[in-house]
Design a protein around this motif. Sequence first.
Motif, PDB file in Angstrom:
ATOM      1  N   ALA A  79     -10.774  -7.436   3.200  1.00 22.26           N
ATOM      2  CA  ALA A  79     -10.632  -6.187   3.961  1.00 22.26           C
ATOM      3  C   ALA A  79     -10.466  -4.976   3.060  1.00 22.26           C
ATOM      4  O   ALA A  79     -10.469  -3.842   3.543  1.00 22.26           O
ATOM      5  CB  ALA A  79      -9.428  -6.300   4.896  1.00 22.26           C
ATOM      6  N   ALA A  80     -10.318  -5.207   1.737  1.00 22.58           N
ATOM      7  CA  ALA A  80     -10.087  -4.105   0.790  1.00 22.58           C
ATOM      8  C   ALA A  80     -11.141  -4.135  -0.316  1.00 22.58           C
ATOM      9  O   ALA A  80     -10.816  -4.407  -1.483  1.00 22.58           O
ATOM     10  CB  ALA A  80      -8.684  -4.212   0.208  1.00 22.58           C
ATOM     11  N   PRO A  81     -12.385  -3.848  -0.003  1.00 23.99           N
ATOM     12  CA  PRO A  81     -13.460  -3.979  -1.004  1.00 23.99           C
ATOM     13  C   PRO A  81     -13.353  -2.988  -2.151  1.00 23.99           C
ATOM     14  O   PRO A  81     -13.939  -3.226  -3.216  1.00 23.99           O
ATOM     15  CB  PRO A  81     -14.733  -3.735  -0.178  1.00 23.99           C
ATOM     16  CG  PRO A  81     -14.277  -2.903   0.992  1.00 23.99           C
ATOM     17  CD  PRO A  81     -12.901  -3.391   1.305  1.00 23.99           C
ATOM     18  N   ARG A  82     -12.625  -1.885  -1.968  1.00 23.24           N
ATOM     19  CA  ARG A  82     -12.524  -0.876  -3.024  1.00 23.24           C
ATOM     20  C   ARG A  82     -11.258  -1.021  -3.863  1.00 23.24           C
ATOM     21  O   ARG A  82     -11.031  -0.251  -4.790  1.00 23.24           O
ATOM     22  CB  ARG A  82     -12.567   0.524  -2.399  1.00 23.24           C
ATOM     23  CG  ARG A  82     -13.841   0.796  -1.600  1.00 23.24           C
ATOM     24  CD  ARG A  82     -13.858   2.191  -1.037  1.00 23.24           C
ATOM     25  NE  ARG A  82     -13.935   3.189  -2.094  1.00 23.24           N
ATOM     26  CZ  ARG A  82     -13.835   4.505  -1.874  1.00 23.24           C
ATOM     27  NH1 ARG A  82     -13.608   4.963  -0.640  1.00 23.24           N
ATOM     28  NH2 ARG A  82     -13.922   5.346  -2.869  1.00 23.24           N
ATOM     29  N   LEU A  83     -10.455  -2.037  -3.548  1.00 24.85           N
ATOM     30  CA  LEU A  83      -9.205  -2.251  -4.283  1.00 24.85           C
ATOM     31  C   LEU A  83      -9.497  -2.619  -5.735  1.00 24.85           C
ATOM     32  O   LEU A  83     -10.292  -3.520  -6.008  1.00 24.85           O
ATOM     33  CB  LEU A  83      -8.397  -3.368  -3.619  1.00 24.85           C
ATOM     34  CG  LEU A  83      -7.074  -3.732  -4.286  1.00 24.85           C
ATOM     35  CD1 LEU A  83      -6.065  -2.599  -4.143  1.00 24.85           C
ATOM     36  CD2 LEU A  83      -6.507  -5.023  -3.664  1.00 24.85           C
ATOM     37  N   VAL A  84      -8.850  -1.918  -6.665  1.00 23.62           N
ATOM     38  CA  VAL A  84      -9.059  -2.207  -8.087  1.00 23.62           C
ATOM     39  C   VAL A  84      -7.771  -2.574  -8.807  1.00 23.62           C
ATOM     40  O   VAL A  84      -7.828  -3.156  -9.898  1.00 23.62           O
ATOM     41  CB  VAL A  84      -9.725  -1.023  -8.824  1.00 23.62           C
ATOM     42  CG1 VAL A  84     -11.114  -0.782  -8.297  1.00 23.62           C
ATOM     43  CG2 VAL A  84      -8.868   0.231  -8.740  1.00 23.62           C
ATOM     44  N   ALA A  85      -6.599  -2.255  -8.235  1.00 20.29           N
ATOM     45  CA  ALA A  85      -5.362  -2.490  -8.978  1.00 20.29           C
ATOM     46  C   ALA A  85      -4.203  -2.754  -8.033  1.00 20.29           C
ATOM     47  O   ALA A  85      -4.118  -2.164  -6.950  1.00 20.29           O
ATOM     48  CB  ALA A  85      -5.032  -1.301  -9.880  1.00 20.29           C
ATOM     49  N   VAL A  86      -3.309  -3.653  -8.472  1.00 21.26           N
ATOM     50  CA  VAL A  86      -2.075  -3.964  -7.747  1.00 21.26           C
ATOM     51  C   VAL A  86      -0.917  -3.759  -8.713  1.00 21.26           C
ATOM     52  O   VAL A  86      -0.849  -4.414  -9.763  1.00 21.26           O
ATOM     53  CB  VAL A  86      -2.073  -5.416  -7.225  1.00 21.26           C
ATOM     54  CG1 VAL A  86      -0.761  -5.715  -6.504  1.00 21.26           C
ATOM     55  CG2 VAL A  86      -3.264  -5.661  -6.307  1.00 21.26           C
ATOM     56  N   PHE A  87      -0.014  -2.852  -8.354  1.00 16.09           N
ATOM     57  CA  PHE A  87       1.176  -2.592  -9.166  1.00 16.09           C
ATOM     58  C   PHE A  87       2.357  -3.200  -8.416  1.00 16.09           C
ATOM     59  O   PHE A  87       2.759  -2.701  -7.368  1.00 16.09           O
ATOM     60  CB  PHE A  87       1.345  -1.085  -9.400  1.00 16.09           C
ATOM     61  CG  PHE A  87       0.201  -0.493 -10.166  1.00 16.09           C
ATOM     62  CD1 PHE A  87       0.185  -0.514 -11.554  1.00 16.09           C
ATOM     63  CD2 PHE A  87      -0.892   0.038  -9.493  1.00 16.09           C
ATOM     64  CE1 PHE A  87      -0.884  -0.009 -12.263  1.00 16.09           C
ATOM     65  CE2 PHE A  87      -1.967   0.561 -10.196  1.00 16.09           C
ATOM     66  CZ  PHE A  87      -1.976   0.533 -11.587  1.00 16.09           C
TER      67      PHE A  87
END
Length: 353
Positions: A90-98
Amino acid sequence: MSATCDDRRAGIARTSPLPRPRTVVAMGDSHFRDMFDLPRLNRLHHLCDVRGPLPAGSLDDALVRAELGEVEVLLTGWGCPPLDDDVLAAAPRLVAVFHAAGSVKTHIPPAGWARGLVVTSAADANAKPVAEFTLGTILLEGRRTWRYVEGYRQHRDGGDAWRRLVPPTLNHGAVVGLVGLSRVGRRVAELLRPFDVTVLVADPTAHASQAARVGATLVALDELLRCSDIVSLHAPELPETRHLLDRRRLALLRDDAVLINTARGALIDTEALIDACRDGRIRAILDVTEQEPLPAGSPLYELPSVQLTPHIAGAMHGEARRLADSALDELERFLDGRPLRHRVDAGRLSTMA
């Protein structure tokens, strides 16, 4: 924004101001309130274009799902559900998880690592309160404080005959054994430097020189258990560390030894520990247990030689602001194209907590 995020992932420093990344903050409400006072909240909004509920306690909420389609950054913490395959899809543009907390092993699925997500953790920031809790416990247990508290409560006649039944104090000349030269284990060893104790470390992944740098001596686990007055656990939970302290190894502990666990409950065979503590031969300080919360009928609640705390060694209340600072510092470095200090290496997950 996607192209710029791809550049950032490649380590290209930005040379001009860029839009703030679309961000969802996902964690429990109480943890969010502990971490984000007004200055940190202002900093968050300065760095990010925060969307959806603040915080988002669920990633299944309709409003949050609508935002996931555009989100580029997730700021997560305790109380955030795992980022499963459905969330990632559902988050195709997600690049980073902090991650403003510790372990990410159950937080990021294999698909996230395969996708090349940048993932950071605040485990270093959380190690500080755990090490401080451990140090305080070691010093109080070395003084046999609980014995005097209990003796003073029970004997109110002014006599002191009961004091002769208390084992000698340990804070001068004690041997403290640390199982695991992890980030917490290293901090505990360093905090023990000013005190008159000998520090032993058992860790199959460590070298003698690494232990020496923090003032400790590397030994085999069985030797550590036989020689230590106080043993503190700081190893990760792995298949090979499950019930690391089994019945045989618990029997190696000296009479009146103290066992402290702020790491993972599964490192100790609970039934064997109950038997070892039932007659008071050893004492156990457990901040973690194999089942959390501990079942109401567990004998551990009733044993005088066991002290239970409900997983409080890590950051609590105002201390949790360190976790927010760690995550926001990493986010800012990421946006500036600077090297990250706490990026999680997927190749090391098998040996991490």
